[in-house]
Motif scaffolding. Structure first.
Motif, PDB file in Angstrom:
ATOM      1  N   SER A  20      -5.316  22.588   5.615  1.00 32.23           N
ATOM      2  CA  SER A  20      -4.375  23.794   5.420  1.00 32.23           C
ATOM      3  C   SER A  20      -4.155  23.994   3.748  1.00 32.23           C
ATOM      4  CB  SER A  20      -3.154  23.646   5.914  1.00 32.23           C
ATOM      5  OG  SER A  20      -2.480  22.463   5.497  1.00 32.23           O
ATOM      6  N   LEU A  23      -6.042  26.696   2.102  1.00 30.37           N
ATOM      7  CA  LEU A  23      -5.797  28.128   2.705  1.00 30.37           C
ATOM      8  C   LEU A  23      -5.336  29.091   1.536  1.00 30.37           C
ATOM      9  CD1 LEU A  23      -4.912  27.551   6.327  1.00 30.37           C
ATOM     10  CD2 LEU A  23      -7.344  28.207   5.308  1.00 30.37           C
ATOM     11  N   GLY A  25      -3.845  32.216   2.745  1.00 23.10           N
ATOM     12  CA  GLY A  25      -2.812  32.950   3.152  1.00 23.10           C
ATOM     13  C   GLY A  25      -3.188  34.173   4.059  1.00 23.10           C
ATOM     14  N   ASP A  26      -4.515  34.403   4.130  1.00 26.72           N
ATOM     15  CA  ASP A  26      -5.118  35.559   5.089  1.00 26.72           C
ATOM     16  C   ASP A  26      -6.264  35.271   5.644  1.00 26.72           C
ATOM     17  OD1 ASP A  26      -6.950  35.351   2.736  1.00 26.72           O
ATOM     18  OD2 ASP A  26      -6.661  37.481   2.289  1.00 26.72           O
ATOM     19  N   GLU A  27      -6.517  33.949   5.910  1.00 29.73           N
ATOM     20  CA  GLU A  27      -7.884  33.567   6.739  1.00 29.73           C
ATOM     21  C   GLU A  27      -7.534  33.629   8.195  1.00 29.73           C
ATOM     22  OE1 GLU A  27      -7.452  31.272   2.954  1.00 29.73           O
ATOM     23  OE2 GLU A  27      -6.190  31.860   4.301  1.00 29.73           O
ATOM     24  N   TYR A  71       2.925  30.579   4.382  1.00 31.72           N
ATOM     25  CA  TYR A  71       2.385  31.697   4.584  1.00 31.72           C
ATOM     26  C   TYR A  71       2.793  32.323   6.081  1.00 31.72           C
ATOM     27  CZ  TYR A  71      -1.153  30.237   0.972  1.00 31.72           C
ATOM     28  OH  TYR A  71      -1.432  29.817  -0.177  1.00 31.72           O
ATOM     29  N   LEU A  73       2.092  32.387   9.908  1.00 32.69           N
ATOM     30  CA  LEU A  73       1.026  31.837  10.751  1.00 32.69           C
ATOM     31  C   LEU A  73       1.209  32.362  12.118  1.00 32.69           C
ATOM     32  CD1 LEU A  73      -1.173  29.654  11.034  1.00 32.69           C
ATOM     33  CD2 LEU A  73       0.691  28.081  11.863  1.00 32.69           C
ATOM     34  N   VAL A 100      -2.193  33.833   7.897  1.00 32.90           N
ATOM     35  CA  VAL A 100      -3.174  33.066   8.583  1.00 32.90           C
ATOM     36  C   VAL A 100      -3.100  33.113  10.189  1.00 32.90           C
ATOM     37  CG1 VAL A 100      -3.673  30.690   8.792  1.00 32.90           C
ATOM     38  CG2 VAL A 100      -2.969  31.185   6.741  1.00 32.90           C
TER      39      VAL A 100
END
Length: 138
Positions: A20, A23, A25-27, A71, A73, A100
């Protein structure tokens, strides 16, 4: 492809928690694995790594659970999704790029996943506690 040998649920969660940190924030993280492979444990660890304080459980009946952390989730369970209409009805495409997304049973929506998805496959071994976790696209 990177592989990790998990010897317990705690290992799986710790591995996802560490992941994590990479990451942005938009995966979209697509999870693959049999029933009981550890997909929800992986999601729990990822959520913990993103500072989600709520209890993370499989969204089997809700289809999506939303959490607030570092972010947004969005935790999906696509086990019962059978068509593009099903995806539209849950607003799936509206979530893309807004946080995410971690998706259990991704094989059911393979055609709807973008090219840059992170694929995480969790396979059981002969040892009931061990899992081989493979990651592509990270």
């Amino acid at each position: 492809m990177d592989d990790f040998l998990s010897k317990s649920v705690e290992d799986t969660e710790a591995f996802a928690e560490e992941l994590s940190k990479k990451l942005e924030g938009d995966e979209i993280i697509a999870l693959y694995g049999d029933l009981g492979a550890g997909k929800t444990a992986f999601a729990r660890g990822l959520a913990r790594g993103l500072s989600v304080e709520e209890n993370v459980s499989s969204p089997t009946f809700a289809i999506v659970n939303e959490y607030v952390g570092d972010y947004p989730l969005y935790h999906f369970d696509m086990y019962r999704i059978e068509s593009w209409n099903d995806l539209d009805s849950i607003g799936f495409f509206d979530y893309i790029g807004n946080g995410v997304m971690i998706i259990e049973w991704s094989e059911n929506i393979e055609g709807a996943l973008p090219d840059d998805v992170i694929r995480v496959t969790i396979n059981k071994t002969n040892d009931e506690n061990e899992r081989i976790i493979s990651i592509e696209g990270m």
